[in-house]
Structure formats: C-alpha cells, structure tokens
Design a protein around this motif. Structure first.
Motif, PDB file in Angstrom:
ATOM      1  N   LEU A  55      23.722 -26.516   7.770  1.00 11.25           N
ATOM      2  CA  LEU A  55      22.842 -27.164   8.737  1.00 11.25           C
ATOM      3  C   LEU A  55      23.601 -28.263   9.475  1.00 11.25           C
ATOM      4  CD1 LEU A  55      19.603 -27.379   6.579  1.00 11.25           C
ATOM      5  CD2 LEU A  55      19.757 -26.269   8.833  1.00 11.25           C
ATOM      6  N   GLY A  56      23.175 -28.548  10.693  1.00 11.30           N
ATOM      7  CA  GLY A  56      23.803 -29.612  11.469  1.00 11.30           C
ATOM      8  C   GLY A  56      25.198 -29.283  11.943  1.00 11.30           C
ATOM      9  N   SER A  57      25.523 -27.983  12.041  1.00 11.12           N
ATOM     10  CA  SER A  57      26.881 -27.568  12.406  1.00 11.12           C
ATOM     11  C   SER A  57      26.851 -26.360  13.328  1.00 11.12           C
ATOM     12  CB  SER A  57      27.694 -27.219  11.155  1.00 11.12           C
ATOM     13  OG  SER A  57      27.821 -28.317  10.287  1.00 11.12           O
ATOM     14  N   LEU A  58      27.998 -26.115  13.964  1.00 12.54           N
ATOM     15  CA  LEU A  58      28.196 -24.920  14.769  1.00 12.54           C
ATOM     16  C   LEU A  58      28.783 -23.828  13.890  1.00 12.54           C
ATOM     17  CD1 LEU A  58      28.419 -23.403  17.542  1.00 12.54           C
ATOM     18  CD2 LEU A  58      30.721 -24.385  17.729  1.00 12.54           C
ATOM     19  N   ALA A  59      28.206 -22.634  13.965  1.00 10.83           N
ATOM     20  CA  ALA A  59      28.704 -21.485  13.208  1.00 10.83           C
ATOM     21  C   ALA A  59      28.774 -20.276  14.139  1.00 10.83           C
ATOM     22  CB  ALA A  59      27.803 -21.197  12.014  1.00 10.83           C
ATOM     23  N   LEU A  60      29.554 -19.281  13.741  1.00 16.05           N
ATOM     24  CA  LEU A  60      29.740 -18.083  14.549  1.00 16.05           C
ATOM     25  C   LEU A  60      29.515 -16.832  13.713  1.00 16.05           C
ATOM     26  CD1 LEU A  60      33.112 -18.988  16.347  1.00 16.05           C
ATOM     27  CD2 LEU A  60      30.811 -19.312  17.258  1.00 16.05           C
ATOM     28  N   ILE A  61      29.081 -15.763  14.378  1.00 14.03           N
ATOM     29  CA  ILE A  61      29.120 -14.421  13.810  1.00 14.03           C
ATOM     30  C   ILE A  61      29.959 -13.567  14.754  1.00 14.03           C
ATOM     31  CG2 ILE A  61      27.870 -12.343  13.159  1.00 14.03           C
ATOM     32  CD1 ILE A  61      25.524 -13.912  12.392  1.00 14.03           C
ATOM     33  N   MET A 217      37.336 -13.186  20.314  1.00 14.04           N
ATOM     34  CA  MET A 217      37.658 -13.203  21.737  1.00 14.04           C
ATOM     35  C   MET A 217      37.814 -14.631  22.246  1.00 14.04           C
ATOM     36  SD  MET A 217      35.614 -11.183  24.750  1.00 14.04           S
ATOM     37  CE  MET A 217      36.019  -9.620  23.972  1.00 14.04           C
ATOM     38  N   GLY A 218      38.776 -14.810  23.152  1.00 10.30           N
ATOM     39  CA  GLY A 218      38.973 -16.126  23.754  1.00 10.30           C
ATOM     40  C   GLY A 218      39.920 -16.993  22.956  1.00 10.30           C
ATOM     41  N   SER A 219      39.829 -18.295  23.217  1.00 10.12           N
ATOM     42  CA  SER A 219      40.722 -19.269  22.600  1.00 10.12           C
ATOM     43  C   SER A 219      40.497 -19.379  21.097  1.00 10.12           C
ATOM     44  CB  SER A 219      40.493 -20.644  23.250  1.00 10.12           C
ATOM     45  OG  SER A 219      40.994 -21.673  22.447  1.00 10.12           O
ATOM     46  N   ARG A 220      41.555 -19.723  20.388  1.00 14.19           N
ATOM     47  CA  ARG A 220      41.465 -19.961  18.951  1.00 14.19           C
ATOM     48  C   ARG A 220      40.567 -21.161  18.657  1.00 14.19           C
ATOM     49  NH1 ARG A 220      43.549 -17.327  14.130  1.00 14.19           N
ATOM     50  NH2 ARG A 220      43.407 -18.876  12.484  1.00 14.19           N
ATOM     51  N   ALA A 221      40.285 -21.956  19.676  1.00 13.89           N
ATOM     52  CA  ALA A 221      39.454 -23.149  19.488  1.00 13.89           C
ATOM     53  C   ALA A 221      38.032 -22.792  19.076  1.00 13.89           C
ATOM     54  CB  ALA A 221      39.433 -23.982  20.769  1.00 13.89           C
ATOM     55  N   PHE A 222      37.544 -21.601  19.433  1.00 16.91           N
ATOM     56  CA  PHE A 222      36.200 -21.202  19.002  1.00 16.91           C
ATOM     57  C   PHE A 222      36.112 -21.223  17.485  1.00 16.91           C
ATOM     58  CE2 PHE A 222      36.011 -19.298  23.282  1.00 16.91           C
ATOM     59  CZ  PHE A 222      34.759 -19.742  23.685  1.00 16.91           C
ATOM     60  N   ALA A 223      37.086 -20.604  16.833  1.00 15.41           N
ATOM     61  CA  ALA A 223      37.094 -20.578  15.373  1.00 15.41           C
ATOM     62  C   ALA A 223      37.421 -21.938  14.790  1.00 15.41           C
ATOM     63  CB  ALA A 223      38.102 -19.545  14.880  1.00 15.41           C
ATOM     64  N   ALA A 224      38.252 -22.712  15.487  1.00 17.77           N
ATOM     65  CA  ALA A 224      38.660 -24.014  14.968  1.00 17.77           C
ATOM     66  C   ALA A 224      37.503 -25.011  14.958  1.00 17.77           C
ATOM     67  CB  ALA A 224      39.825 -24.570  15.789  1.00 17.77           C
ATOM     68  N   VAL A 225      36.683 -25.000  15.991  1.00 23.68           N
ATOM     69  CA  VAL A 225      35.582 -25.963  16.095  1.00 23.68           C
ATOM     70  C   VAL A 225      34.428 -25.578  15.169  1.00 23.68           C
ATOM     71  CG1 VAL A 225      33.878 -26.956  17.654  1.00 23.68           C
ATOM     72  CG2 VAL A 225      36.223 -26.628  18.440  1.00 23.68           C
ATOM     73  N   ALA A 226      34.163 -24.297  15.025  1.00 25.19           N
ATOM     74  CA  ALA A 226      33.069 -23.847  14.156  1.00 25.19           C
ATOM     75  C   ALA A 226      33.361 -24.218  12.704  1.00 25.19           C
ATOM     76  CB  ALA A 226      32.886 -22.342  14.280  1.00 25.19           C
ATOM     77  N   ARG A 227      32.325 -24.648  11.989  1.00 27.08           N
ATOM     78  CA  ARG A 227      32.481 -24.992  10.569  1.00 27.08           C
ATOM     79  C   ARG A 227      32.379 -23.760   9.688  1.00 27.08           C
ATOM     80  NH1 ARG A 227      35.472 -28.715  10.537  1.00 27.08           N
ATOM     81  NH2 ARG A 227      35.953 -27.487  12.397  1.00 27.08           N
ATOM     82  N   SER A 228      31.723 -22.734  10.174  1.00 26.54           N
ATOM     83  CA  SER A 228      31.561 -21.500   9.401  1.00 26.54           C
ATOM     84  C   SER A 228      31.666 -20.318  10.356  1.00 26.54           C
ATOM     85  CB  SER A 228      30.204 -21.498   8.684  1.00 26.54           C
ATOM     86  OG  SER A 228      29.931 -20.243   8.103  1.00 26.54           O
ATOM     87  N   VAL A 229      32.362 -19.274   9.907  1.00 29.00           N
ATOM     88  CA  VAL A 229      32.484 -18.056  10.712  1.00 29.00           C
ATOM     89  C   VAL A 229      32.161 -16.850   9.824  1.00 29.00           C
ATOM     90  CG1 VAL A 229      33.980 -16.593  12.117  1.00 29.00           C
ATOM     91  CG2 VAL A 229      34.267 -19.085  12.183  1.00 29.00           C
ATOM     92  N   LEU A 230      31.079 -16.159  10.179  1.00 26.99           N
ATOM     93  CA  LEU A 230      30.756 -14.888   9.539  1.00 26.99           C
ATOM     94  C   LEU A 230      31.334 -13.760  10.385  1.00 26.99           C
ATOM     95  CD1 LEU A 230      26.981 -15.556   8.710  1.00 26.99           C
ATOM     96  CD2 LEU A 230      28.961 -15.901   7.222  1.00 26.99           C
ATOM     97  N   TYR A 231      31.566 -12.628   9.737  1.00 24.74           N
ATOM     98  CA  TYR A 231      32.237 -11.537  10.452  1.00 24.74           C
ATOM     99  C   TYR A 231      31.656 -10.215   9.968  1.00 24.74           C
ATOM    100  CZ  TYR A 231      36.238  -9.387  12.877  1.00 24.74           C
ATOM    101  OH  TYR A 231      37.039  -8.685  13.738  1.00 24.74           O
TER     102      TYR A 231
END
Length: 378
Positions: A55-61, A217-231
């Motif tokens: 909670l309170g964070s940016l995450a990606l799938i 896709m895109g800059s590595r910064a997407f993964a760097a800024v996100a606190r959690s990445v699901l795949y």
C-alpha cells in the motif's frame, strides 16, 4: 590560514550574498528546507496483497499482450471490492478506481469485473472534462490533484492504470530515464499521500531475455521506481497455463512462490443484444519454479524442452527411489548412463524446484525433492 599554507582561496574577492545569514537567495516560489531524520515518523509496510502489492506505493504488472495480466489485475480489483484479498484490508470492502483506455467498459471491463465477482458499486471509472467542457482522457501528472481528491472521496485502496503508459503525458519520451522518473514521481507521491496502491499495467519488449525487469517496455526507470513488479508469462509446456511471478519486491520477500492460473470462458449474463461472455481467472496452485527459470525455459528450443522434460521425469523417479535425496555426482553419472545430459538435468532441477545443498566433509553437493531434509540438516 589559506594564504599561509600557500593555497588559493576560491572565494577570494567574491562579494558576500545580499541576504541574512542562514537564508538562501530568493528562488521564486520554490523553497528548500532540511528535516532531521529524527523528525521522520517511522512507518511499517502495509500490504494490499500480502507480500506482493504494498500500500502507498507504485507497482507494476508486466507481460505480453493477451497474456492475461488485465484479467489478473481485475480479479485482484474484484477481491478488494469484496474485502477478500489477503492483505491489510481483508474483511473490509474498499473502492477501486480504474482508468482503462484500450478496452470498452460495456463490452470488456464491466463484464470482466462481474465474472470476477466484483461489487460494481465499489468500482469507479475515471472521466475528465476540460475547462472548455470537452470530455478527455486522464493525463498525468496534470490531473493528479483532481484524481487525488476523488480517490480520497471514495476511499480507494487501489488505482488501476490500464495501461500505465497511455495515461502519462504524451510529450514524455518513455525511453529516457530522467523523463520517466519525473513522470512517475507524482504518482508515487499520490500513492503515499492516499495510502492506496497505484498499479500500472505495462507491456514487454519482443526481445528474448530471462530478466523480467529488462523486458519491460520503455526505460529501465519504470522498474526502478516501482516498489513491486509482478509478471505474467505463459507456461511453455502447457500453453493454457499462466504463471504470475514476483519480479521485484523492494519492501518484502523476493522468494514468494510463483502462482498458476488459467483463464476460463465464463457466461456473464444475457441482454437484449445477446449473451455476454468473458474470461474469468481460475487459480491453479503454486509452481515450484522461479520466474527467471520459467522465462529461461520459454526460450529453450523444442529439442531442449523435450530433453528437459525427459530428464525431469527420470530425475523425479531417481530421487524418489533414493529416499528423496542423492549426491549430484551420482545423478550426473547415472543420468548419463540413461541418456540425459547434465545440462538437461540442471534445467529439469530448476523446473521442478529440486533443491541443491552442500554438507559433510569433504563437502558434497546433494539434490533433493522439495521438503526433503539432507546432510547436516537431517
């Protein structure tokens, strides 16, 4: 003192600043302040989805198009609206705000939510009207203030951006780290202020890599800024099976099991225009492989996959016949006698989650079926 040491004073002859001591020069409306770390309030990590989405964070799938990441995301959203997602809000239904641009709400999104059992009263679509009275799409960070106000009004526990990139400023160069970070910082601040999880869906490149973060896709910064990445990735040996793994987890464990699911056809309802069908996620347990192992397996040639499958069948039987554990040297020797290369055996070990440990003196390496105690631990 500087002159006495024969050094040149770099500030010699520079006039003193025309502002009181302790105050910096005027900088328009910007003001710099310093806060001692002792004045920072300590906060425990709270999870929207236990161990996976903070909670309170940016995450990606992440995942390829059509792989099922949207279905997975809307299933999580549905669980949140019923208070059934394992996490901080379990037992308390919460709202979810959805901004989707690639799918129709009437044809795809609402049916998908209904199939997942969502309380549609707790799901909110984002609409934006410009100052000229024209309907437009959400643009970030321009609409961040209005979005935050509405999220607080409905008590949203999650903001779903499907996909993430379509909601960022159109002038953004998504391949430049600095621009991506500047675009995502307001989103991370929004998540922190509201206490909600901002979950962005992101596609992956067509390149072949076993590193899920590199494939985004895109800059590595997407993964760097996100606190959690699901795949999400398809199982190479069972095309109908999907695997949801944790590619990154800055705030918790990185060794949580990979989850299996299938997408089943589901009849939602009948309307005057005809029946409505959609895909519904059905969880299918855990997978012993890590996400990296799954991606490596997906890049194997058909010959390698066949060899790995055959080696895996032999290896599981061999270990079972030996009480669940055997020295890796014996496995290599006996495997070769049965026509299995050591490389195929190692791929099979990874695929089936077979553990490798060292024990004894001199040290020896053992392979063991999961949950089998060996060597010094026996």
């Amino acid at each position: 003192m500087t002159a006495a040491l024969g050094l040149v004073d770099p500030y010699a002859g520079v006039p003193a600043p025309e502002h009181p001591p302790g105050e910096g020069p005027p900088t328009g409306r910007r003001k710099v302040t310093l806060t001692a770390a002792s004045g920072v309030q300590l906060r425990a990590v709270r999870w929207l989805w236990d161990g996976r989405l903070p909670l309170g964070s940016l995450a990606l799938i992440g995942g390829r198009e059509g792989i099922g990441k949207s279905t997975a995301a809307y299933t999580l959203a549905a669980d949140i609206t019923r208070g059934e997602l394992d996490g901080h809000h379990k037992g308390t239904p919460r709202a979810v705000v959805v901004c989707a641009t690639e799918d129709s709400w009437g044809h795809t999104i609402a049916p998908r939510l209904l199939a997942a059992g969502a309380d549609l009263e707790q799901v909110y679509r984002v609409d934006v009207t410009t100052s000229e009275g024209v309907d437009g799409g959400l643009s970030l960070p321009a609409d961040i203030t209005g979005l935050e106000r509405e999220m607080n009004r409905v008590g949203a526990a999650m903001l779903l951006l499907d996909p993430l990139m379509s909601r960022l400023d159109s002038a953004l160069d998504t391949h430049k780290d600095s621009e991506v970070r500047q675009a995502l910082e307001p989103l991370t601040a929004l998540a922190d202020r509201t206490g909600a999880t901002v979950l962005g869906l992101i596609h992956v490149n067509k390149g072949r890599t076993s590193d899920p973060l590199t494939s985004l896709m895109g800059s590595r910064a997407f993964a760097a800024v996100a606190r959690s990445v699901l795949y999400v990735v398809a199982d190479q040996d069972d095309p109908g099976l999907r695997l949801l793994g944790l590619a990154k987890n800055n705030l918790g464990r990185g060794d949580l099991p990979t989850l299996r699911f299938r997408i089943e056809s589901h009849h939602v309802t009948d309307t005057d225009e005809g029946p409505i069908w959609t895909g519904r996620l059905a969880w299918a347990g855990e997978d012993p492989r890590s996400l990296t192992a799954v991606l490596e397996d997906s890049h194997d040639t058909s010959d390698n996959r066949t060899a790995t499958t055959d080696a895996g069948d032999w290896l599981l039987g061999y270990l079972a016949d030996n009480g669940g554990t055997a020295p890796s040297a014996d496995i290599k020797t006996d495997g070769a006698r049965n026509g299995h290369s050591y490389d195929a055996l190692k791929r099979a070990r990874t695929r089936h989650g077979i553990e490798s440990t060292n024990s004894g003196f001199p040290r020896r390496t053992y392979w063991s079926l999961p949950n089998t105690q060996t060597g010094d631990d026996a």
